[in-house]
Design a protein around this motif. Structure first.
Motif, PDB file in Angstrom:
ATOM      1  N   ARG A 194      -9.897-102.143   5.127  1.00 14.73           N
ATOM      2  CA  ARG A 194     -10.917-101.052   5.480  1.00 14.73           C
ATOM      3  C   ARG A 194     -10.409 -99.905   5.996  1.00 14.73           C
ATOM      4  O   ARG A 194     -10.595 -98.904   5.430  1.00 14.73           O
ATOM      5  CB  ARG A 194     -11.821-101.739   6.513  1.00 14.73           C
ATOM      6  N   LYS A 195      -9.455 -99.788   6.799  1.00 14.35           N
ATOM      7  CA  LYS A 195      -8.824 -98.981   7.634  1.00 14.35           C
ATOM      8  C   LYS A 195      -8.095 -98.028   6.606  1.00 14.35           C
ATOM      9  O   LYS A 195      -8.021 -96.691   6.854  1.00 14.35           O
ATOM     10  CB  LYS A 195      -7.887 -99.429   8.588  1.00 14.35           C
ATOM     11  N   PHE A 196      -7.492 -98.588   5.630  1.00 11.38           N
ATOM     12  CA  PHE A 196      -6.509 -97.764   4.632  1.00 11.38           C
ATOM     13  C   PHE A 196      -6.965 -97.683   3.484  1.00 11.38           C
ATOM     14  O   PHE A 196      -6.328 -97.617   2.375  1.00 11.38           O
ATOM     15  CB  PHE A 196      -5.208 -98.448   4.825  1.00 11.38           C
ATOM     16  N   THR A 197      -8.267 -98.170   3.042  1.00 13.79           N
ATOM     17  CA  THR A 197      -9.161 -97.812   1.929  1.00 13.79           C
ATOM     18  C   THR A 197      -8.467 -98.605   0.950  1.00 13.79           C
ATOM     19  O   THR A 197      -8.268 -97.999  -0.434  1.00 13.79           O
ATOM     20  CB  THR A 197      -9.373 -96.333   1.784  1.00 13.79           C
ATOM     21  N   VAL A 198      -8.181 -99.886   0.861  1.00 15.86           N
ATOM     22  CA  VAL A 198      -7.912-100.675  -0.224  1.00 15.86           C
ATOM     23  C   VAL A 198      -9.228-100.945  -1.171  1.00 15.86           C
ATOM     24  O   VAL A 198     -10.403-101.414  -0.439  1.00 15.86           O
ATOM     25  CB  VAL A 198      -7.369-102.081   0.190  1.00 15.86           C
ATOM     26  N   THR A 199      -8.907-100.783  -2.465  1.00 14.82           N
ATOM     27  CA  THR A 199     -10.244-100.965  -3.107  1.00 14.82           C
ATOM     28  C   THR A 199     -10.446-102.208  -3.731  1.00 14.82           C
ATOM     29  O   THR A 199     -11.860-102.731  -3.760  1.00 14.82           O
ATOM     30  CB  THR A 199     -10.063-100.242  -4.601  1.00 14.82           C
TER      31      THR A 199
END
Length: 278
Positions: free
Chosen positions: A190-195
């Protein structure tokens, strides 16, 4: 092309070790034969699953037999192959292709408790990536500027399925997003925007979005062993044999589950979803 684990089957039993040095070359030779001419024109990467004989609860000699065969017949990137690095056995590694970061992990290689079906030792929440792999994963996620970030793993680092035995063995995908060490991985995603997190293990196709992150089980491409809802707990899934195809566009991602069809060269799309850039 990424094969998401259980790419071979050791001889003794489910999740068993490599019991002889000669077994690995024989099994991986069969796999290479099955891939045919694909490897001459398409890069092929593999994820280590629980059937390859490299589990953390196997002896070091047994794991060495399995590793040496895998590295000889289906080699993965090594620490100096790409800037993203990895470990010296190609068990976990990363690469950036276009605007997409690909991070490949091993979930059973550093888990010391026996999670085989025959064992009652391992629990749903004691799967682990190990300290070094976790540190590497965090570093890659936190420093990458890629537009798209994907994680590939045999199954989540925790389980939440339809039955206790399947929960302990790591089934459940997005249902296990907040179980054990997967809870920490999910926070990082979530923090590092994993798709998306792509995984195998459950032999069906399903997509479970959790907090905007897609947990995608990519379907069964080999053994006709399909797990029903009573095992996985999935409400919506496709048990057909097929493959998952991912199209990366500038600002959207399209994921399709395709069943080969002799009447249709491109196959039949059984399910498709699209997601925008996070």
């Amino acid at each position: 092309m990424l094969m998401l684990g259980d790419n071979i089957q050791t001889f003794p039993f489910h999740g068993g070790p490599m019991t002889e040095a000669g077994h690995g070359p024989f099994l991986y030779a069969l796999l290479r034969h099955g891939l045919g001419s694909l490897t001459a024109s398409v890069p092929v990467f593999n994820v280590v699953g629980n059937w390859e004989g490299e589990n953390g609860w196997h002896s070091e000699q047994e794991r060495a037999w399995a590793r040496s065969a895998r590295m000889a017949w289906i080699p993965n990137p090594l620490p100096n192959t790409y800037p993203e690095g990895g470990n010296k056995y190609g068990e976990y590694y990363g690469f950036t292709w276009g605007d997409a970061l690909h991070l490949v992990l091993t979930v059973s290689g550093y888990t010391p408790m026996d999670h085989g079906y025959q064992s009652e030792i391992g629990n749903a929440d004691d799967w682990t990536l190990g300290d070094q792999q976790k540190e590497w994963l965090y570093r890659q996620l936190s420093t990458s500027t890629a537009k798209w970030k994907f994680i590939f793993i045999h199954h989540t680092v925790g389980g939440k399925a339809g039955r206790d035995i399947d929960t302990r063995s790591g089934r459940g995908g997005g249902q296990a997003a907040h179980v054990g060490e997967q809870r920490l991985i999910h926070v990082w995603m979530r923090k590092f925007t994993v798709t998306a997190l792509f995984y195998g293990h459950d032999h069906v196709f399903t997509d479970i979005p959790v907090d905007g992150i897609h947990y995608v089980c990519v379907g069964s491409a080999g053994a006709p062993w399909k797990f029903p809802k009573s095992c996985t707990g999935y409400d919506t899934f496709w048990p057909d044999s097929g493959y998952t195809w991912v199209d990366v566009h500038d600002n959207r991602l399209t994921v399709s589950f395709i069943r080969p069809d002799p009447e249709k060269p491109e196959g039949e799309i059984l399910h498709r979803f699209e997601t925008g850039q996070v």
